[in-house]
Design a protein around this motif. Structure first.
Motif, PDB file in Angstrom:
ATOM      1  N   THR A  54       0.863  -1.175   0.000  1.00 42.52           N
ATOM      2  CA  THR A  54       0.000   0.000   0.000  1.00 42.52           C
ATOM      3  C   THR A  54       0.901   1.227   0.000  1.00 42.52           C
ATOM      4  N   ASP A  55       0.369   2.344  -0.420  1.00 45.88           N
ATOM      5  CA  ASP A  55       1.142   3.581  -0.410  1.00 45.88           C
ATOM      6  C   ASP A  55       1.436   3.989   1.023  1.00 45.88           C
ATOM      7  N   THR A  56       2.546   4.677   1.225  1.00 44.65           N
ATOM      8  CA  THR A  56       2.917   5.158   2.543  1.00 44.65           C
ATOM      9  C   THR A  56       1.974   6.260   2.980  1.00 44.65           C
ATOM     10  N   GLY A  65      -9.454  11.106   9.914  1.00 48.44           N
ATOM     11  CA  GLY A  65      -9.250  11.742   8.620  1.00 48.44           C
ATOM     12  C   GLY A  65     -10.274  11.344   7.578  1.00 48.44           C
ATOM     13  N   GLY A  66     -10.709  10.097   7.615  1.00 52.85           N
ATOM     14  CA  GLY A  66     -11.758   9.652   6.722  1.00 52.85           C
ATOM     15  C   GLY A  66     -11.337   9.261   5.325  1.00 52.85           C
ATOM     16  N   GLY A  67     -10.094   9.445   4.937  1.00 56.35           N
ATOM     17  CA  GLY A  67      -9.659   9.089   3.597  1.00 56.35           C
ATOM     18  C   GLY A  67      -9.311   7.618   3.481  1.00 56.35           C
ATOM     19  N   THR A  68      -9.307   7.114   2.254  1.00 52.86           N
ATOM     20  CA  THR A  68      -8.920   5.728   2.019  1.00 52.86           C
ATOM     21  C   THR A  68      -7.924   5.650   0.876  1.00 52.86           C
ATOM     22  N   LYS A  69      -7.266   4.493   0.788  1.00 56.39           N
ATOM     23  CA  LYS A  69      -6.295   4.239  -0.272  1.00 56.39           C
ATOM     24  C   LYS A  69      -6.341   2.751  -0.603  1.00 56.39           C
ATOM     25  N   PRO A  70      -5.896   2.357  -1.790  1.00 52.55           N
ATOM     26  CA  PRO A  70      -5.907   0.939  -2.143  1.00 52.55           C
ATOM     27  C   PRO A  70      -4.785   0.178  -1.434  1.00 52.55           C
ATOM     28  N   ALA A  71      -5.063  -1.091  -1.119  1.00 51.09           N
ATOM     29  CA  ALA A  71      -4.063  -1.960  -0.503  1.00 51.09           C
ATOM     30  C   ALA A  71      -4.204  -3.361  -1.089  1.00 51.09           C
ATOM     31  N   THR A  72      -3.078  -4.059  -1.197  1.00 52.68           N
ATOM     32  CA  THR A  72      -3.073  -5.447  -1.646  1.00 52.68           C
ATOM     33  C   THR A  72      -2.763  -6.328  -0.452  1.00 52.68           C
ATOM     34  N   THR A  75      -3.210 -12.470   0.003  1.00 54.54           N
ATOM     35  CA  THR A  75      -3.875 -13.382  -0.931  1.00 54.54           C
ATOM     36  C   THR A  75      -3.980 -12.797  -2.340  1.00 54.54           C
ATOM     37  N   GLY A  76      -3.589 -11.532  -2.497  1.00 52.64           N
ATOM     38  CA  GLY A  76      -3.696 -10.859  -3.787  1.00 52.64           C
ATOM     39  C   GLY A  76      -4.943  -9.993  -3.902  1.00 52.64           C
ATOM     40  N   LEU A  77      -5.846 -10.098  -2.939  1.00 53.80           N
ATOM     41  CA  LEU A  77      -7.063  -9.287  -2.939  1.00 53.80           C
ATOM     42  C   LEU A  77      -6.707  -7.817  -2.758  1.00 53.80           C
ATOM     43  N   GLU A  78      -7.353  -6.948  -3.531  1.00 54.18           N
ATOM     44  CA  GLU A  78      -7.165  -5.513  -3.389  1.00 54.18           C
ATOM     45  C   GLU A  78      -8.430  -4.908  -2.813  1.00 54.18           C
ATOM     46  N   LEU A  79      -8.268  -4.040  -1.812  1.00 51.40           N
ATOM     47  CA  LEU A  79      -9.403  -3.353  -1.218  1.00 51.40           C
ATOM     48  C   LEU A  79      -8.960  -1.993  -0.706  1.00 51.40           C
ATOM     49  N   MET A  80      -9.937  -1.181  -0.314  1.00 52.35           N
ATOM     50  CA  MET A  80      -9.645   0.159   0.194  1.00 52.35           C
ATOM     51  C   MET A  80      -9.488   0.094   1.715  1.00 52.35           C
ATOM     52  N   VAL A  81      -8.433   0.759   2.207  1.00 51.90           N
ATOM     53  CA  VAL A  81      -8.151   0.809   3.642  1.00 51.90           C
ATOM     54  C   VAL A  81      -7.950   2.269   4.051  1.00 51.90           C
ATOM     55  N   PRO A  82      -8.062   2.570   5.348  1.00 50.45           N
ATOM     56  CA  PRO A  82      -7.807   3.937   5.805  1.00 50.45           C
ATOM     57  C   PRO A  82      -6.359   4.360   5.527  1.00 50.45           C
ATOM     58  N   LEU A  83      -6.142   5.648   5.443  1.00 47.14           N
ATOM     59  CA  LEU A  83      -4.826   6.198   5.104  1.00 47.14           C
ATOM     60  C   LEU A  83      -3.723   5.807   6.089  1.00 47.14           C
ATOM     61  N   PHE A  84      -4.063   5.506   7.351  1.00 53.42           N
ATOM     62  CA  PHE A  84      -3.046   5.207   8.360  1.00 53.42           C
ATOM     63  C   PHE A  84      -2.534   3.763   8.309  1.00 53.42           C
ATOM     64  N   ASN A  94     -13.965  -8.166   6.135  1.00 53.86           N
ATOM     65  CA  ASN A  94     -15.267  -8.807   6.019  1.00 53.86           C
ATOM     66  C   ASN A  94     -15.263  -9.568   4.698  1.00 53.86           C
ATOM     67  N   THR A  95     -15.365 -10.891   4.758  1.00 45.29           N
ATOM     68  CA  THR A  95     -15.262 -11.704   3.542  1.00 45.29           C
ATOM     69  C   THR A  95     -16.533 -11.687   2.708  1.00 45.29           C
ATOM     70  N   GLU A  96     -17.621 -11.201   3.262  1.00 47.55           N
ATOM     71  CA  GLU A  96     -18.873 -11.159   2.508  1.00 47.55           C
ATOM     72  C   GLU A  96     -18.894 -10.018   1.494  1.00 47.55           C
ATOM     73  N   ASP A  97     -18.273  -8.878   1.858  1.00 46.38           N
ATOM     74  CA  ASP A  97     -18.287  -7.733   0.941  1.00 46.38           C
ATOM     75  C   ASP A  97     -16.885  -7.183   0.653  1.00 46.38           C
ATOM     76  N   ASN A  98     -15.846  -7.928   1.049  1.00 46.48           N
ATOM     77  CA  ASN A  98     -14.444  -7.539   0.802  1.00 46.48           C
ATOM     78  C   ASN A  98     -14.105  -6.169   1.366  1.00 46.48           C
ATOM     79  N   SER A  99     -14.578  -5.865   2.569  1.00 45.91           N
ATOM     80  CA  SER A  99     -14.326  -4.541   3.141  1.00 45.91           C
ATOM     81  C   SER A  99     -13.430  -4.626   4.376  1.00 45.91           C
ATOM     82  N   TYR A 100     -12.670  -3.572   4.582  1.00 46.06           N
ATOM     83  CA  TYR A 100     -11.839  -3.399   5.775  1.00 46.06           C
ATOM     84  C   TYR A 100     -12.760  -3.202   6.972  1.00 46.06           C
ATOM     85  N   THR A 101     -12.498  -3.928   8.072  1.00 48.36           N
ATOM     86  CA  THR A 101     -13.309  -3.737   9.280  1.00 48.36           C
ATOM     87  C   THR A 101     -12.506  -3.249  10.471  1.00 48.36           C
ATOM     88  N   GLY A 102     -11.180  -3.307  10.403  1.00 42.14           N
ATOM     89  CA  GLY A 102     -10.362  -2.794  11.497  1.00 42.14           C
ATOM     90  C   GLY A 102      -8.988  -3.410  11.522  1.00 42.14           C
TER      91      GLY A 102
END
Length: 107
Positions: A54-56, A65-72, A75-84, A94-102
């Motif tokens: 992921t980007d630094t 801050g509320g912003g997000t950035k892409p992360a790999t 497993t190779g899955l790409e999803l959006m995560v918080p900037l920190f 969350n494996t049901e919707d491929n979302s970051y939960t914490g």
């Protein structure tokens, strides 16, 4: 591998659906078969995975801050995560919707 009989079998990626994004060594899953054919692969609703790229983040990137950035993930899955979130951290997904939960609380 069947953990009771130790029989092994192959499941093609198309039959796995979204579960293919979460296959890691040692993961226990349930395979649903009908007439000998795999019709579903059931995985946990939440998994802990490592961010491999992921980007630094910049100074001042906090949970508020509320912003997000892409992360790999590992497993190779790409999803959006918080900037920190940084490379090497373990996060809950969350494996049901491929979302970051914490962040994972692993020590």
């Amino acid at each position: 591998m069947d953990t009771t009989t130790f029989d092994t079998f192959n499941v093609d990626k198309a039959s796995m659906g979204n579960a293919a994004n979460y296959m890691i060594e040692g993961l226990e899953i349930d395979v649903v078969k009908f007439n000998g054919a795999v019709i579903d692969v059931v995985i946990p609703n939440s998994m802990t995975l490592e961010v491999t790229q992921t980007d630094t983040g910049l100074k001042g990137n906090t949970a508020k801050g509320g912003g997000t950035k892409p992360a790999t993930l590992e497993t190779g899955l790409e999803l959006m995560v918080p900037l920190f979130i940084e490379t090497g951290e373990k996060i809950k997904v969350n494996t049901e919707d491929n979302s970051y939960t914490g962040r994972a609380n692993e020590k």
